[in-house]
Design a protein around this motif. Sequence first.
Motif, PDB file in Angstrom:
ATOM      1  N   GLU A 189       7.188 -33.284  -8.888  1.00 17.99           N
ATOM      2  CA  GLU A 189       7.641 -32.948 -10.222  1.00 17.99           C
ATOM      3  C   GLU A 189       8.416 -31.642 -10.203  1.00 17.99           C
ATOM      4  O   GLU A 189       8.169 -30.774  -9.371  1.00 17.99           O
ATOM      5  N   SER A 190       9.335 -31.543 -11.152  1.00 16.73           N
ATOM      6  CA  SER A 190      10.071 -30.305 -11.348  1.00 16.73           C
ATOM      7  C   SER A 190      10.226 -30.134 -12.855  1.00 16.73           C
ATOM      8  O   SER A 190      10.278 -31.125 -13.581  1.00 16.73           O
ATOM      9  N   PRO A 217      17.730 -37.484  -1.041  1.00 12.87           N
ATOM     10  CA  PRO A 217      16.345 -37.600  -0.583  1.00 12.87           C
ATOM     11  C   PRO A 217      15.358 -37.897  -1.697  1.00 12.87           C
ATOM     12  O   PRO A 217      14.208 -38.212  -1.436  1.00 12.87           O
ATOM     13  N   LEU A 218      15.786 -37.745  -2.941  1.00 12.72           N
ATOM     14  CA  LEU A 218      14.894 -38.123  -4.031  1.00 12.72           C
ATOM     15  C   LEU A 218      15.705 -38.562  -5.231  1.00 12.72           C
ATOM     16  O   LEU A 218      16.905 -38.318  -5.320  1.00 12.72           O
ATOM     17  N   ALA A 219      15.027 -39.247  -6.153  1.00  9.16           N
ATOM     18  CA  ALA A 219      15.691 -39.753  -7.350  1.00  9.16           C
ATOM     19  C   ALA A 219      14.821 -39.457  -8.557  1.00  9.16           C
ATOM     20  O   ALA A 219      13.592 -39.435  -8.458  1.00  9.16           O
ATOM     21  N   VAL A 220      15.488 -39.229  -9.693  1.00  5.40           N
ATOM     22  CA  VAL A 220      14.742 -38.994 -10.936  1.00  5.40           C
ATOM     23  C   VAL A 220      14.182 -40.336 -11.393  1.00  5.40           C
ATOM     24  O   VAL A 220      14.932 -41.275 -11.630  1.00  5.40           O
ATOM     25  N   SER A 221      12.845 -40.437 -11.465  1.00  4.51           N
ATOM     26  CA  SER A 221      12.307 -41.721 -11.923  1.00  4.51           C
ATOM     27  C   SER A 221      11.936 -41.676 -13.399  1.00  4.51           C
ATOM     28  O   SER A 221      11.856 -42.693 -14.054  1.00  4.51           O
ATOM     29  N   LYS A 280      -0.668 -33.245   0.791  1.00  8.52           N
ATOM     30  CA  LYS A 280      -0.274 -34.550   1.333  1.00  8.52           C
ATOM     31  C   LYS A 280       0.760 -34.350   2.439  1.00  8.52           C
ATOM     32  O   LYS A 280       0.637 -34.883   3.511  1.00  8.52           O
ATOM     33  N   ARG A 281       1.794 -33.571   2.138  1.00  9.03           N
ATOM     34  CA  ARG A 281       2.742 -33.213   3.197  1.00  9.03           C
ATOM     35  C   ARG A 281       3.685 -32.115   2.695  1.00  9.03           C
ATOM     36  O   ARG A 281       3.810 -31.889   1.493  1.00  9.03           O
ATOM     37  N   ASN A 282       4.342 -31.481   3.650  1.00 14.50           N
ATOM     38  CA  ASN A 282       5.404 -30.540   3.286  1.00 14.50           C
ATOM     39  C   ASN A 282       6.603 -31.311   2.754  1.00 14.50           C
ATOM     40  O   ASN A 282       6.847 -32.450   3.166  1.00 14.50           O
ATOM     41  N   LEU A 283       7.371 -30.675   1.881  1.00 17.17           N
ATOM     42  CA  LEU A 283       8.698 -31.206   1.565  1.00 17.17           C
ATOM     43  C   LEU A 283       9.660 -30.625   2.587  1.00 17.17           C
ATOM     44  O   LEU A 283       9.487 -29.478   3.024  1.00 17.17           O
ATOM     45  N   ASP A 284      10.684 -31.393   2.963  1.00 16.15           N
ATOM     46  CA  ASP A 284      11.697 -30.776   3.814  1.00 16.15           C
ATOM     47  C   ASP A 284      12.720 -30.066   2.928  1.00 16.15           C
ATOM     48  O   ASP A 284      12.718 -30.228   1.695  1.00 16.15           O
ATOM     49  N   ALA A 285      13.562 -29.257   3.575  1.00 14.86           N
ATOM     50  CA  ALA A 285      14.484 -28.431   2.787  1.00 14.86           C
ATOM     51  C   ALA A 285      15.397 -29.290   1.915  1.00 14.86           C
ATOM     52  O   ALA A 285      15.756 -28.903   0.798  1.00 14.86           O
ATOM     53  N   GLY A 286      15.758 -30.474   2.415  1.00 10.91           N
ATOM     54  CA  GLY A 286      16.615 -31.373   1.631  1.00 10.91           C
ATOM     55  C   GLY A 286      15.908 -31.812   0.355  1.00 10.91           C
ATOM     56  O   GLY A 286      16.495 -31.865  -0.726  1.00 10.91           O
ATOM     57  N   GLU A 287      14.616 -32.108   0.479  1.00  9.27           N
ATOM     58  CA  GLU A 287      13.859 -32.560  -0.697  1.00  9.27           C
ATOM     59  C   GLU A 287      13.667 -31.422  -1.701  1.00  9.27           C
ATOM     60  O   GLU A 287      13.552 -31.657  -2.904  1.00  9.27           O
ATOM     61  N   ILE A 288      13.638 -30.202  -1.204  1.00  4.96           N
ATOM     62  CA  ILE A 288      13.470 -29.068  -2.130  1.00  4.96           C
ATOM     63  C   ILE A 288      14.797 -28.757  -2.829  1.00  4.96           C
ATOM     64  O   ILE A 288      14.855 -28.635  -4.049  1.00  4.96           O
ATOM     65  N   ILE A 289      15.881 -28.676  -2.052  1.00  2.93           N
ATOM     66  CA  ILE A 289      17.161 -28.306  -2.678  1.00  2.93           C
ATOM     67  C   ILE A 289      17.653 -29.434  -3.593  1.00  2.93           C
ATOM     68  O   ILE A 289      18.284 -29.175  -4.627  1.00  2.93           O
ATOM     69  N   ALA A 290      17.338 -30.679  -3.238  1.00  2.00           N
ATOM     70  CA  ALA A 290      17.787 -31.801  -4.076  1.00  2.00           C
ATOM     71  C   ALA A 290      17.151 -31.733  -5.468  1.00  2.00           C
ATOM     72  O   ALA A 290      17.739 -32.200  -6.446  1.00  2.00           O
ATOM     73  N   GLN A 291      15.963 -31.138  -5.588  1.00  3.84           N
ATOM     74  CA  GLN A 291      15.370 -30.967  -6.931  1.00  3.84           C
ATOM     75  C   GLN A 291      16.302 -30.145  -7.805  1.00  3.84           C
ATOM     76  O   GLN A 291      16.496 -30.425  -8.991  1.00  3.84           O
ATOM     77  N   VAL A 292      16.896 -29.107  -7.197  1.00  2.99           N
ATOM     78  CA  VAL A 292      17.796 -28.239  -7.959  1.00  2.99           C
ATOM     79  C   VAL A 292      19.092 -28.985  -8.279  1.00  2.99           C
ATOM     80  O   VAL A 292      19.611 -28.909  -9.395  1.00  2.99           O
ATOM     81  N   SER A 310       9.087 -32.207 -23.700  1.00  2.00           N
ATOM     82  CA  SER A 310       8.022 -31.625 -24.506  1.00  2.00           C
ATOM     83  C   SER A 310       8.593 -31.214 -25.856  1.00  2.00           C
ATOM     84  O   SER A 310       9.790 -30.967 -25.997  1.00  2.00           O
ATOM     85  N   GLN A 311       7.729 -31.090 -26.838  1.00  4.49           N
ATOM     86  CA  GLN A 311       8.176 -30.630 -28.151  1.00  4.49           C
ATOM     87  C   GLN A 311       8.708 -29.213 -28.102  1.00  4.49           C
ATOM     88  O   GLN A 311       9.463 -28.801 -28.967  1.00  4.49           O
ATOM     89  N   ASP A 312       8.317 -28.428 -27.094  1.00  7.63           N
ATOM     90  CA  ASP A 312       8.791 -27.043 -27.040  1.00  7.63           C
ATOM     91  C   ASP A 312      10.091 -26.892 -26.240  1.00  7.63           C
ATOM     92  O   ASP A 312      10.507 -25.771 -25.957  1.00  7.63           O
ATOM     93  N   GLY A 313      10.726 -28.001 -25.880  1.00  2.62           N
ATOM     94  CA  GLY A 313      12.023 -27.922 -25.196  1.00  2.62           C
ATOM     95  C   GLY A 313      11.938 -28.033 -23.686  1.00  2.62           C
ATOM     96  O   GLY A 313      12.949 -28.187 -23.010  1.00  2.62           O
ATOM     97  N   THR A 314      10.743 -27.945 -23.155  1.00  2.00           N
ATOM     98  CA  THR A 314      10.558 -28.097 -21.705  1.00  2.00           C
ATOM     99  C   THR A 314      10.772 -29.561 -21.316  1.00  2.00           C
ATOM    100  O   THR A 314      10.373 -30.459 -22.052  1.00  2.00           O
ATOM    101  N   HIS A 315      11.447 -29.776 -20.203  1.00  2.00           N
ATOM    102  CA  HIS A 315      11.603 -31.145 -19.691  1.00  2.00           C
ATOM    103  C   HIS A 315      10.986 -31.226 -18.311  1.00  2.00           C
ATOM    104  O   HIS A 315      11.212 -30.338 -17.491  1.00  2.00           O
ATOM    105  N   LYS A 316      10.255 -32.278 -18.070  1.00  2.00           N
ATOM    106  CA  LYS A 316       9.693 -32.474 -16.739  1.00  2.00           C
ATOM    107  C   LYS A 316      10.374 -33.668 -16.074  1.00  2.00           C
ATOM    108  O   LYS A 316      10.512 -34.731 -16.677  1.00  2.00           O
ATOM    109  N   LEU A 317      10.804 -33.453 -14.846  1.00  2.00           N
ATOM    110  CA  LEU A 317      11.400 -34.542 -14.083  1.00  2.00           C
ATOM    111  C   LEU A 317      10.359 -35.082 -13.119  1.00  2.00           C
ATOM    112  O   LEU A 317       9.757 -34.310 -12.357  1.00  2.00           O
TER     113      LEU A 317
END
Length: 389
Positions: free
Chosen positions: A104-105, A77-81, A160-172, A86-93
């Motif tokens: 974003e995650s 349901p989603l793809a990493v674009s 804008k809208r809710n995410l569906d459960a597939g879009e939420i779990i796919a982030q993980v 970050s310099q402190d080791g954090t990564h944003k997808l």
Amino acid sequence: MTSDPPAKLPRAPVAPALCANLPEEWTDLLASWGEPRYRALQVFRWIHKRGVMDPEQMSDLPKSLRARLAEAGLCPPLAVSQVLASQDGTHKLLLQLRDGRSIESVLIPRGSPASEGSYAAQPETGVEAGALPPVTQCISSQVGCAMACTFCASGIAGLKRNLDAGEIIAQVLLGRAQLEGQGRLAGVVLMGMGEPLHNYDAVARVLRLLSHPEGIGMSLRRVTLSTSGLVDGIDRLAKDFGGHVALAVSLHAADDATRSQIMPINKRHPLSELMAALRRYPVPPHRFLTIEYTLIRGINDSMRDAALLARTLRGLRVKVNLIPMNPVAGTALQAPDPATVDAFQEALIAHGLDVFVRRQRGDDIAAACGQLALLGEARKVKNPFAVVE
Ligand code: SAH
């Protein structure tokens, strides 16, 4: 950390969130297609253990079943674009949804400065020497947010809208894949974009998926849900999950006038109601509630505010997380100076509270609390910190 090449999803009609089916739902669906029972767990494991959401890649399924799954709408349901480091080791997808929107995650390594004072700071036991470093993932539950908190980018953007459960779990699933070989997904926090209890059904399903032993298998105590204070939702969570989900509450003020000024939800559920719900929440022994308190200069950062907060929290098993406000476009609100933050923390400690200060992390990539916005729309420009290895 590896980075897949930026992916683009073809736009498609929003399909049923099949990748959020539970095993028993797969059993029913596949039985209705005349498939043997054991296929249900096979499909569930492909998705949740291995992170494969494209039926074409489910190599031990018959071709005909793969085709049927695709036809029924099973797909990522989603793809990493983009991946920003970050310099402190954090990564944003940055993640692209099928309707063209973006969310974003954030992956936050523990033990790095970014995890200092982190919400999911419960100690882990039984970690073997040489094991991969633990990482906490922050996920989104909605595109934007309806709560309209005045200091938060998602609130300013609106829902804008809710995410569906597939879009939420796919982030993980995508976050875990991103870590492969370099980090271990040790916790999930629902602290990204959105109000998780405003999208309760999808979020409850995600909690079941996250903790399913045939899938990701994460204990719910490693999952922290942060809410702006939807009282009915807190009660539902207690009823459905018995207090096992770690609860974080965005308090940000201990008097109704101030709280209503910065968090409109307080007009619907004033502090007396919210605190009563927190007192009812069945926190298991040796665990605690997390109280988040974003410090905003001149609004909620006085010694009187600290005393009031301590009084409000009396008798509750809590840890307080102070978050000096991160800058957000569209508001002039800002963090207090560091001396005020220190004094506020000291005042709470003097009242016997456990207090962390969560200093700005990942702010060079706008990954800090409250900065997750609708970047897909606003910032298509490639960030100089982008890692594409
Ligand atoms: N809707 C949920 C999750 C939101 S984000 C909730 O309200 O709890 C997680 C935390 O970041 C919340 O405590 C939120 O109030 C806080 N936050 C939002 N904007 C912020 C900002 N600009 N600076 C610091 N913290 C912020």
